[in-house]
Design a protein around this motif. Structure first.
Motif, PDB file in Angstrom:
ATOM      1  N   SER A   1       0.827  -1.203   0.000  1.00  0.00           N
ATOM      2  CA  SER A   1       0.000   0.000   0.000  1.00  0.00           C
ATOM      3  C   SER A   1       0.863   1.255   0.000  1.00  0.00           C
ATOM      4  O   SER A   1       1.953   1.287   0.574  1.00  0.00           O
ATOM      5  CB  SER A   1      -0.914  -0.013   1.227  1.00  0.00           C
ATOM      6  OG  SER A   1      -1.788   1.090   1.223  1.00  0.00           O
TER       7      SER A   1
ATOM      8  N   ALA B   1      -0.846  -4.277   5.280  1.00  0.00           N
ATOM      9  CA  ALA B   1      -1.619  -4.366   4.046  1.00  0.00           C
ATOM     10  C   ALA B   1      -2.198  -3.040   3.605  1.00  0.00           C
ATOM     11  O   ALA B   1      -2.552  -2.878   2.438  1.00  0.00           O
ATOM     12  CB  ALA B   1      -2.757  -5.375   4.228  1.00  0.00           C
ATOM     13  N   SER B   2      -2.300  -2.065   4.518  1.00  0.00           N
ATOM     14  CA  SER B   2      -2.970  -0.819   4.177  1.00  0.00           C
ATOM     15  C   SER B   2      -2.375   0.329   4.971  1.00  0.00           C
ATOM     16  O   SER B   2      -2.026   0.177   6.149  1.00  0.00           O
ATOM     17  CB  SER B   2      -4.472  -0.937   4.471  1.00  0.00           C
ATOM     18  OG  SER B   2      -5.167   0.222   4.094  1.00  0.00           O
TER      19      SER B   2
ATOM     20  N   SER C   1      -2.727  -4.380   9.538  1.00  0.00           N
ATOM     21  CA  SER C   1      -1.742  -5.436   9.341  1.00  0.00           C
ATOM     22  C   SER C   1      -2.367  -6.808   9.547  1.00  0.00           C
ATOM     23  O   SER C   1      -3.390  -6.956  10.222  1.00  0.00           O
ATOM     24  CB  SER C   1      -0.572  -5.248  10.319  1.00  0.00           C
ATOM     25  OG  SER C   1       0.269  -6.377  10.339  1.00  0.00           O
ATOM     26  N   PHE C   2      -1.679  -7.807   8.988  1.00  0.00           N
ATOM     27  CA  PHE C   2      -2.102  -9.183   9.196  1.00  0.00           C
ATOM     28  C   PHE C   2      -1.737  -9.701  10.583  1.00  0.00           C
ATOM     29  O   PHE C   2      -1.992 -10.866  10.890  1.00  0.00           O
ATOM     30  CB  PHE C   2      -1.513 -10.070   8.100  1.00  0.00           C
ATOM     31  CG  PHE C   2      -2.299 -10.012   6.832  1.00  0.00           C
ATOM     32  CD1 PHE C   2      -3.176 -11.013   6.478  1.00  0.00           C
ATOM     33  CD2 PHE C   2      -2.186  -8.912   5.977  1.00  0.00           C
ATOM     34  CE1 PHE C   2      -3.922 -10.947   5.320  1.00  0.00           C
ATOM     35  CE2 PHE C   2      -2.920  -8.831   4.813  1.00  0.00           C
ATOM     36  CZ  PHE C   2      -3.793  -9.851   4.485  1.00  0.00           C
TER      37      PHE C   2
ATOM     38  N   GLY D   1      -6.561 -10.954  10.217  1.00  0.00           N
ATOM     39  CA  GLY D   1      -5.748  -9.883   9.671  1.00  0.00           C
ATOM     40  C   GLY D   1      -6.573  -8.683   9.256  1.00  0.00           C
ATOM     41  O   GLY D   1      -7.720  -8.810   8.807  1.00  0.00           O
TER      42      GLY D   1
ATOM     43  N   GLY E   1      -7.050  -5.967   6.660  1.00  0.00           N
ATOM     44  CA  GLY E   1      -6.648  -5.770   5.279  1.00  0.00           C
ATOM     45  C   GLY E   1      -6.836  -4.366   4.759  1.00  0.00           C
ATOM     46  O   GLY E   1      -6.314  -4.022   3.700  1.00  0.00           O
ATOM     47  N   THR E   2      -7.575  -3.509   5.487  1.00  0.00           N
ATOM     48  CA  THR E   2      -7.853  -2.178   4.980  1.00  0.00           C
ATOM     49  C   THR E   2      -8.149  -1.210   6.109  1.00  0.00           C
ATOM     50  O   THR E   2      -8.746  -1.592   7.126  1.00  0.00           O
ATOM     51  CB  THR E   2      -9.045  -2.210   3.998  1.00  0.00           C
ATOM     52  OG1 THR E   2      -9.323  -0.893   3.527  1.00  0.00           O
ATOM     53  CG2 THR E   2     -10.279  -2.784   4.648  1.00  0.00           C
TER      54      THR E   2
ATOM     55  N   GLY F   1     -11.334  -6.482   7.971  1.00  0.00           N
ATOM     56  CA  GLY F   1     -10.396  -7.552   7.695  1.00  0.00           C
ATOM     57  C   GLY F   1     -11.002  -8.920   7.564  1.00  0.00           C
ATOM     58  O   GLY F   1     -12.176  -9.084   7.249  1.00  0.00           O
ATOM     59  N   GLU F   2     -10.170  -9.909   7.856  1.00  0.00           N
ATOM     60  CA  GLU F   2     -10.514 -11.307   7.613  1.00  0.00           C
ATOM     61  C   GLU F   2     -11.617 -11.815   8.534  1.00  0.00           C
ATOM     62  O   GLU F   2     -12.240 -12.839   8.235  1.00  0.00           O
ATOM     63  CB  GLU F   2      -9.270 -12.178   7.787  1.00  0.00           C
ATOM     64  CG  GLU F   2      -8.198 -11.925   6.744  1.00  0.00           C
ATOM     65  CD  GLU F   2      -6.952 -12.742   6.998  1.00  0.00           C
ATOM     66  OE1 GLU F   2      -6.285 -13.100   6.017  1.00  0.00           O
ATOM     67  OE2 GLU F   2      -6.640 -13.036   8.173  1.00  0.00           O
TER      68      GLU F   2
ATOM     69  N   GLU G   1     -11.968  -6.193   1.990  1.00  0.00           N
ATOM     70  CA  GLU G   1     -10.766  -6.024   1.178  1.00  0.00           C
ATOM     71  C   GLU G   1     -10.279  -4.592   1.117  1.00  0.00           C
ATOM     72  O   GLU G   1      -9.090  -4.339   1.170  1.00  0.00           O
ATOM     73  CB  GLU G   1     -11.017  -6.539  -0.232  1.00  0.00           C
ATOM     74  CG  GLU G   1     -11.185  -8.053  -0.287  1.00  0.00           C
ATOM     75  CD  GLU G   1     -11.173  -8.564  -1.697  1.00  0.00           C
ATOM     76  OE1 GLU G   1     -11.091  -7.752  -2.614  1.00  0.00           O
ATOM     77  OE2 GLU G   1     -11.232  -9.781  -1.879  1.00  0.00           O
ATOM     78  N   SER G   2     -11.182  -3.637   0.918  1.00  0.00           N
ATOM     79  CA  SER G   2     -10.686  -2.272   0.780  1.00  0.00           C
ATOM     80  C   SER G   2     -11.768  -1.257   1.076  1.00  0.00           C
ATOM     81  O   SER G   2     -12.949  -1.499   0.850  1.00  0.00           O
ATOM     82  CB  SER G   2     -10.190  -2.034  -0.657  1.00  0.00           C
ATOM     83  OG  SER G   2     -11.238  -2.197  -1.586  1.00  0.00           O
TER      84      SER G   2
END
Length: 334
Positions: free
Chosen positions: A202, A248-249, A263-264, A288, A290-291, A305-306, A332-333
Motif C-alpha cells: 500500500s 496491508a494498508s 496489518s495481518f 488480519g 486488510g484495509t 479484515g478477515e 478487502e478495501s
C-alpha cells in the motif's frame, strides 16, 4: 449498514463524507454496488455484476462510482455508474481481474490496476500487470493518459497526491521492488527503490508535505512503513515499527499529522507522521486487518479484515465506537 447479501469487497467515501459506495461479492460472484447516505444510513442498490467486485471508488463530487471486477483466473472489467441519470457502462475490459480503482482528488482522473493470479502457462501474453489512467470519464470513450502493460511486473497499489498531478504505483519485478511517482502533466518519473528484500504494497501521499508512506512485507524480520522525502528522493530515518505481520494498508489523516495502518498481525495502529511514534495500537480484530481509512473530518479510523468485521475507532482516544459484522469472506478495501 445492514441489508447486503454478499461479502463486502470495497468501500469509498466522498470528499465531504456524505455518501459511501459499497461493493459486494464473493470469490465466485455475483457482485453488487450500493450507495449509502452516511447521515440517514439509508441505502440503495445501483448496479450489479455476475463476477466478483474487488474494489469500488466514488468520485469526490459523488457523481460517479467505478468498480473493479473479475475473478483470479478470468478477465476483468472496469464498470462506471453515473449517479445523475442512473446509466451504466463498461470503461474497459482487461485480460485479468481488476484489483484497484482510484479517483484523483479533483475527479479528473480514474486509475485502475489489473493483475494476473494464476499459472504462468495460462497467463495472457505480456499481461502480468497492467496500469491504466483515464481522463474525463464523462465521455463514452475517455482518453487514456497513461497505459503500461508488462510481462515481468506486478502492480499492487495506486494513489494520487492531493494536487491530482502525480500518481504513485507500487510494483515488483524479477530484479526490482519499487515505487514510481509519475507526473501526469509533464510525464516525469521519480523512482524509489527498496534497499531491502521487502515487497512494497500500500502507498499513500501526505496531504500536507511532499512525503510518501509505503507499507512493506519483508521476507524476514518485522514489517515496517517507510517514509520518503519526495523533494530529495531519500528515505527518511523515521520508520513506523511495531507490526509483526504484513502491513496491508496505509493512509494519512486529512491534515497529514497522523498515519493509520492495518496489518495481518490483527491490529490497526495510529502513528505520529512526523516522529513515527505509535499513538494507538487498536486490538479487537480476530483476523488480519486488510484495509484502513480515516474519515474526512479526521475523527475516526475505520478498519476491516478477515474476521468479516468493520470497526470504527475514535482517532484521538483509541476507543472502539462501532462494530459491524458484514459479509462472509472478509473486508478487502475502503
Amino acid at each position: 449498514l445492514a441489508g447486503h447479501k454478499h461479502p463486502i469487497a470495497g468501500i469509498s467515501i466522498t470528499a465531504d463524507g456524505s455518501q459511501m459506495a459499497v461493493g459486494t461479492g464473493g470469490l465466485r460472484g455475483p457482485g453488487e454496488v450500493w450507495l449509502w447516505n452516511t447521515d440517514s444510513k439509508s441505502g440503495k442498490r445501483i448496479g450489479g455484476h455476475q463476477n466478483r467486485i474487488r474494489d469500488v471508488a466514488i468520485s469526490p463530487d459523488g457523481r460517479w462510482v467505478a468498480a473493479g471486477i473479475g475473478r483470479s483466473l478470468y478477465p476483468g472489467t472496469v464498470v462506471l455508474w453515473d449517479l445523475e441519470d442512473g446509466s451504466e457502462r463498461i470503461v474497459r475490459e482487461f485480460p485479468a481481474a481488476v484489483d484497484d480503482v482510484e479517483f484523483s482528488p479533483d475527479g479528473r482522473y480514474l486509475a485502475a490496476i489489473s493483475q494476473y493470479f494464476g499459472r504462468p502457462e495460462d497467463r495472457p501474453p505480456n499481461q502480468l500487470g497492467e496500469l491504466i489512467i483515464w481522463e474525463d470519464i464523462s465521455v463514452d470513450q475517455p482518453p487514456v493518459v497513461l497505459s503500461e502493460s508488462l510481462a515481468d511486473k506486478s502492480f499492487f497499489s495506486v494513489a494520487f497526491d492531493a494536487s491530482s498531478e502525480r500518481v504513485a504505483v507500487t510494483s515488483a519485478g524479477p530484479d526490482r521492488v519499487q515505487v514510481e511517482i509519475r507526473n501526469l502533466d509533464t510525464g516525469d518519473i521519480q523512482t524509489l527503490r527498496s534497499s531491502t528484500s521487502s515487497m512494497y504494497f500500500s502507498v499513500a501521499f501526505s496531504p500536507s508535505e511532499n512525503r510518501l508512506a509505503v507499507s512493506t512485507s519483508p521476507l524476514s524480520g518485522p514489517a515496517v512503513v517507510e517514509l520518503w522525502d519526495l523533494d530529495t528522493g531519500v528515505q527518511l530515518p523515521v520508520l513506523l515499527t511495531g507490526h509483526t505481520g504484513r502491513v496491508a494498508s496505509v493512509c494519512f489523516s486529512p491534515d497529514g499529522s497522523r498515519i493509520a495502518t492495518g496489518s495481518f498481525d490483527r491490529t490497526t495502529r495510529v502513528w505520529d507522521a512526523q516522529t513515527g511514534d505509535e499513538i494507538h495500537a487498536l486490538h479487537g480484530h480476530l483476523g488480519g486487518v486488510g484495509t484502513v481509512a480515516i474519515t474526512p473530518d479526521g475523527r475516526h479510523v475505520a478498519s476491516g479484515g478477515e474476521d468479516r468485521v468493520v470497526r470504527l475507532w475514535n482517532a484521538e482516544e483509541g476507543q472502539q465506537t462501532l462494530t459491524r459484522r458484514i459479509g462472509e469472506l472478509g473486508i478487502e478495501s475502503f
